[in-house]
Design a protein around this motif. Structure first.
Motif, PDB file in Angstrom:
ATOM      1  N   SER A 167       0.825  -1.211   0.000  1.00  0.00           N
ATOM      2  CA  SER A 167       0.000   0.000   0.000  1.00  0.00           C
ATOM      3  C   SER A 167       0.857   1.258   0.000  1.00  0.00           C
ATOM      4  CB  SER A 167      -0.949  -0.001   1.203  1.00  0.00           C
ATOM      5  OG  SER A 167      -0.220  -0.042   2.419  1.00  0.00           O
ATOM      6  N   ILE A 168       1.904   1.273   0.824  1.00  0.00           N
ATOM      7  CA  ILE A 168       2.780   2.445   0.875  1.00  0.00           C
ATOM      8  C   ILE A 168       3.539   2.600  -0.440  1.00  0.00           C
ATOM      9  CG2 ILE A 168       4.796   3.466   1.998  1.00  0.00           C
ATOM     10  CD1 ILE A 168       3.908   2.198   4.601  1.00  0.00           C
ATOM     11  N   GLU A 208       2.704   1.540  -3.434  1.00  0.00           N
ATOM     12  CA  GLU A 208       1.799   1.976  -4.501  1.00  0.00           C
ATOM     13  C   GLU A 208       1.445   3.448  -4.353  1.00  0.00           C
ATOM     14  OE1 GLU A 208       0.414   0.520  -7.288  1.00  0.00           O
ATOM     15  OE2 GLU A 208       1.988  -0.956  -6.934  1.00  0.00           O
ATOM     16  N   MET A 209       1.208   3.872  -3.120  1.00  0.00           N
ATOM     17  CA  MET A 209       0.864   5.268  -2.868  1.00  0.00           C
ATOM     18  C   MET A 209       1.996   6.195  -3.304  1.00  0.00           C
ATOM     19  SD  MET A 209      -0.257   7.037   0.749  1.00  0.00           S
ATOM     20  CE  MET A 209      -1.279   5.605   1.083  1.00  0.00           C
ATOM     21  N   MET A 210       3.242   5.831  -2.937  1.00  0.00           N
ATOM     22  CA  MET A 210       4.377   6.648  -3.339  1.00  0.00           C
ATOM     23  C   MET A 210       4.540   6.658  -4.849  1.00  0.00           C
ATOM     24  SD  MET A 210       7.411   6.131  -0.505  1.00  0.00           S
ATOM     25  CE  MET A 210       7.502   4.332  -0.598  1.00  0.00           C
ATOM     26  N   ILE A 234       2.318   6.148  -7.289  1.00  0.00           N
ATOM     27  CA  ILE A 234       1.262   6.895  -7.976  1.00  0.00           C
ATOM     28  C   ILE A 234       1.443   8.397  -7.788  1.00  0.00           C
ATOM     29  CG2 ILE A 234      -1.225   7.369  -8.017  1.00  0.00           C
ATOM     30  CD1 ILE A 234      -1.637   4.403  -7.285  1.00  0.00           C
ATOM     31  N   TYR A 235       1.732   8.792  -6.558  1.00  0.00           N
ATOM     32  CA  TYR A 235       1.869  10.226  -6.278  1.00  0.00           C
ATOM     33  C   TYR A 235       3.048  10.820  -7.047  1.00  0.00           C
ATOM     34  CZ  TYR A 235       2.081  14.620  -3.706  1.00  0.00           C
ATOM     35  OH  TYR A 235       2.084  15.954  -3.381  1.00  0.00           O
ATOM     36  N   SER A 240       3.742  12.430   4.949  1.00  0.00           N
ATOM     37  CA  SER A 240       2.842  12.871   3.887  1.00  0.00           C
ATOM     38  C   SER A 240       3.531  12.751   2.534  1.00  0.00           C
ATOM     39  CB  SER A 240       2.411  14.326   4.120  1.00  0.00           C
ATOM     40  OG  SER A 240       3.482  15.210   3.872  1.00  0.00           O
ATOM     41  N   MET A 241       2.747  12.566   1.488  1.00  0.00           N
ATOM     42  CA  MET A 241       3.307  12.493   0.148  1.00  0.00           C
ATOM     43  C   MET A 241       3.918  13.829  -0.267  1.00  0.00           C
ATOM     44  SD  MET A 241       3.014   9.388  -0.874  1.00  0.00           S
ATOM     45  CE  MET A 241       3.347   8.931   0.823  1.00  0.00           C
TER      46      MET A 241
END
Length: 228
Positions: free
Chosen positions: A12-13, A15-17, A19-20, A104-105
């Motif tokens: 999850s982390i 993928e989040m990084m 994508i952002y 935070s991203m």
């Protein structure tokens, strides 16, 4: 387009990084294991590495050491370990910055931008005396540190400190000033990190690190560099 290599096993982390940062305009590759990261490091040739400490197959600290032995690419270490000793250990290993989870991203992106700005900053060479007579020499264009004409490997942060010293020989810098130079104003690191970098530089350029000739301590203030 700058290339970012993310080595993070948390799906999850990671993928989040990914994508952002992709939406921020970066070219992104992600590895879920240290071994995958080693392959992408060679094949992808990233501009910045975002490296998690806790990996399933290889310790992130060791992986950072391996990367640093062959490259000066900026490394941003991320970890849930937020003790000062953990951050210092990461910096001693060769990381250029340390970001504690959760983050935070926006902060992640700001840290990466700061590393990229500093890695692409190539000021005009400073005129010095004949380098053949100098024990220590800094080639700013090639980003190389020489001791007795031999290339000495440095981390990104170590070179930035040496570059500042080299361009301003004799000037005394406080730890806070050096932190602002190396980390940027928005990074959370301690002054202890500067002491670690200075100690490592002394080991690399001084004949006797305990009695330094070049990087002098100015007690109660900070450090200065003298070529002679």
């Amino acid at each position: 387009m700058s290339k970012i290599l993310i080595i993070e096993d948390d799906l999850s982390i990671g993928e989040m990084m990914s994508i952002y940062l992709y939406e921020e305009g970066y070219q992104v590759m992600r590895a879920e294991t240290g071994r995958q990261g080693e392959v992408l490091f060679r094949d992808f040739e990233p501009d910045v590495i975002v490296l998690d400490i806790m990996l399933p197959d290889v310790d992130g600290i060791q992986l950072c050491t391996d990367f640093r032995n062959s490259s000066t690419i900026p490394i941003l270490m991320v970890s849930a370990k937020n003790e000062v000793s953990d951050r210092v250990k990461g910096l001693q290993t060769g990381a250029d910055d340390y970001l504690c989870k959760p983050f935070s991203m926006r902060e992640l992106s700001a840290r990466i931008q700061a590393l990229l700005r500093r890695s692409h900053a190539f000021p005009p060479p400073v005129q010095t005396t004949d380098t053949t007579e100098q024990v220590v020499h800094l080639d700013l264009e090639k980003r190389c540190l020489f001791v007795h004409s031999k290339v000495i490997e440095t981390t990104f942060s170590e070179f930035e400190i040496m570059k500042l010293f080299w361009q301003n020989q004799g000037r005394v810098y406080s730890r806070e000033e050096l932190l602002n130079r190396v980390r940027g104003y928005d990074s959370y690191v301690t002054e202890r990190a500067i002491d670690v970098h200075i100690a490592n530089l002394r080991k690399k350029i001084e004949a006797d690190p305990k009695e330094p000739k070049y990087i002098k301590t100015v007690w109660g203030v900070g450090y200065k560099f003298l070529l002679t």
